[in-house]
Design an enzyme around this catalytic site. Structure first.
Site, PDB file in Angstrom:
ATOM      1  CG  ASP A  71      37.052  95.331  -6.244  1.00  0.00           C
ATOM      2  OD1 ASP A  71      37.839  95.769  -6.105  1.00  0.00           O
ATOM      3  OD2 ASP A  71      36.707  94.371  -5.901  1.00  0.00           O
ATOM      4  CG  ASP A 107      44.805  91.792  -4.987  1.00  0.00           C
ATOM      5  OD1 ASP A 107      44.742  93.077  -5.991  1.00  0.00           O
ATOM      6  OD2 ASP A 107      44.166  90.568  -5.436  1.00  0.00           O
ATOM      7  CD  GLU A 137      40.196  92.877  -9.994  1.00  0.00           C
ATOM      8  OE1 GLU A 137      41.646  92.002 -10.123  1.00  0.00           O
ATOM      9  OE2 GLU A 137      40.615  92.270  -8.940  1.00  0.00           O
ATOM     10  CG  HIS A 448      42.423  86.477  -3.411  1.00  0.00           C
ATOM     11  ND1 HIS A 448      42.231  86.176  -4.609  1.00  0.00           N
ATOM     12  CD2 HIS A 448      42.215  87.615  -3.629  1.00  0.00           C
ATOM     13  CE1 HIS A 448      41.866  87.674  -5.722  1.00  0.00           C
ATOM     14  NE2 HIS A 448      42.216  88.662  -5.181  1.00  0.00           N
TER      15      HIS A 448
END
Length: 475
Positions: A71, A107, A137, A448
């Site tokens: 994910d 990531d 995760e 992110h």
């Protein structure tokens, strides 16, 4: 070995939407990938996948586990027209791979790409492989929590979810979230009152693990000090709103302060004095501004004195920041706590907090402190999302070999470090005690966020390193 296959797989899985909780399609892709190559693969109800590949040399008894998560965090800029269901189209310049107006998903898409390239290779020498692809995760390590790895044979575990080349992580913090509740009770005040909407601004905030030791201001902690400072003036409060997340240091928030007209000057003087104190305390680490919007109101509805006293006592007593430092690694935060969010929710005031520690007993010591405070000053308290840490071990063959190989390949020393944040390694260490574990990865920046990017050279370097490490382990 050439890195182009890694990049090809990275682009392929990036084209598949795979936000946390939406891993079905990418999990299907992994299962089909394994089937086409005749590899053994199993999947559980969470869309976690395990793929196994025999060693390239017969008679090799070594089994190594590789692991990354499927994910990604999906975020886009305010003006972006990108549609999540279209997947991520990777862009590149001379230095980086990036997405442009969305998160890239390196990531942990790069880890998945490394694993697929290893599984697909007919040239790479390697020991027996057990490759784990986890789901969810990014939302509390849920896939790792649910996964059964009791049947795996590997005793060396390589996690590919780190973001700094040449740094091999050997420890991480476990975590525990706490929610404290107060029933909101209000009272109508009679007469004319001055009202100030007091807002905290300009704090840096940051990650509650990575930045907890940097001396940055926590807006909720400062709120507690503001309320304590105003206590002697017998003011009233209402509408406390400090939004945030458990794993982020809160950087802003607001509340309403009410006082009789004759207290106006004293309230403004006290708030200005507190702002000056905070600025002096934070002058080397942070910035802060306290803004006040004033109005005159009739018969305001405020929190009751009992609720206000409970809130003040709780906020003044609750621990925040670094609790203990590690004795095994100099400068490493061992345990900490972060007050993350405080706001009204369904008729209750809710405080969300995060405890972190690489030593389980320290984590539960902090939990007990919170529980005692909650028993005395709160109406309810719950704990959730308890995940294990990964404690540093003095001896590690895998770690020593990794440092040796990295220096051989690149002519510079690698660093062994620990991270005061959650990695899935904590679950693997807990589920299969005694495994030799390291965590590694290429240089990534601003993960992110829409500015997320990964170094092209570093992706290639860590691929060369992984190939060399597996070949050495095969021997």
């Amino acid at each position: 070995m050439d890195c182009q296959k890694v990049i090809s797989y990275f682009k392929t899985i990036s084209s598949i939407p795979r936000m946390s909780g939406d891993e079905q399609a990418v999990s299907d892709y992994i299962m089909e990938f394994a089937k086409e190559r005749g590899l053994e693969a199993v999947r559980d109800g969470m869309n976690n996948v395990i793929v196994k590949k025999p060693a390239t040399e017969s008679g090799c008894d070594e089994t190594v586990i590789l692991q990354g998560h499927l994910d990604m965090v999906y975020v886009k800029t305010e003006d972006s027209t990108h549609r999540y269901e279209d997947g991520i189209k990777i862009k590149e310049n001379e230095e980086f791979y990036y997405a442009g107006d969305t998160t890239l998903g390196a990531d942990n898409g790069i880890a998945v790409a490394y694993c697929l390239a290893v599984l697909d290779s007919e040239e790479l020498k390697h020991p027996n492989l057990e490759v784990i692809f986890t789901a969810q995760e990014e939302v509390g390590l849920a896939g790792a929590d649910a996964m059964d790895i009791s049947t795996l044979k590997g005793n060396k575990f390589i996690n590919l979810d780190s973001e700094e080349e040449g740094i091999f992580y050997a420890s991480c913090a476990g975590g525990l979230r706490c929610r404290m509740y107060w029933d909101i009770e209000t009272k109508r005040q009679e007469g004319t009152y001055h009202m100030w909407k007091v807002s905290l601004h300009e704090l840096k905030g940051g990650h509650s693990g990575m930045n907890i030791s940097m001396g940055r201001g926590n807006a909720i902690v400062l709120l507690g000090r503001i309320l304590q400072g105003l206590r002697e003036l017998d003011v009233k409060t209402a509408q406390i709103h400090f939004p945030g997340k458990a794993n982020a240091i809160p950087s802003m928030g607001s509340l309403c302060v009410y006082a009789e007209p004759e207290k106006r000057e004293a309230v403004e003087k006290k708030l200005a004095g507190l702002e000056a104190v905070f600025k002096k305390e934070l002058q080397y680490t942070d910035t802060i501004a306290i803004k006040m919007e004033e109005a005159v109101v009739e018969n305001p509805e405020t929190y009751t004195e009992e609720l206000q006293e409970k809130l003040i006592n709780s906020l003044v007593l609750l621990p925040n920041g670094v609790f203990t430092y590690s004795q095994s690694m100099e400068g490493l935060v061992e345990s900490s706590m972060n007050l993350g969010a405080l706001s009204e929710e369904d008729g209750r005031m809710m405080l969300l907090a995060m405890i972190r520690s690489s030593v389980a007993s320290r984590k539960y010591e902090l939990r007990d402190k919170l529980y005692i405070i909650a028993q005395t000053f709160c109406d309810d308290c719950t704990f959730e999302n308890d995940y294990p840490g990964w404690e540093f071990r003095r001896e590690s063959m895998l770690r020593d070999l990794s440092v040796e190989i990295y220096e051989e390949l690149f002519g510079k020393k690698a660093e062994v470090a620990a991270i005061h944040a959650g990695l899935e390694c904590g679950y693997w260490d807990d589920k299969k005690p005694g495994m030799d574990i390291i965590s590694m990865g290429p240089d990534m920046y601003d993960v992110h966020s829409p500015e997320e990017r990964v170094s092209k050279q570093s992706v290639e370097n860590m691929w060369r390193f992984l190939v060399a490490l597996l070949e050495r382990l095969a021997n």
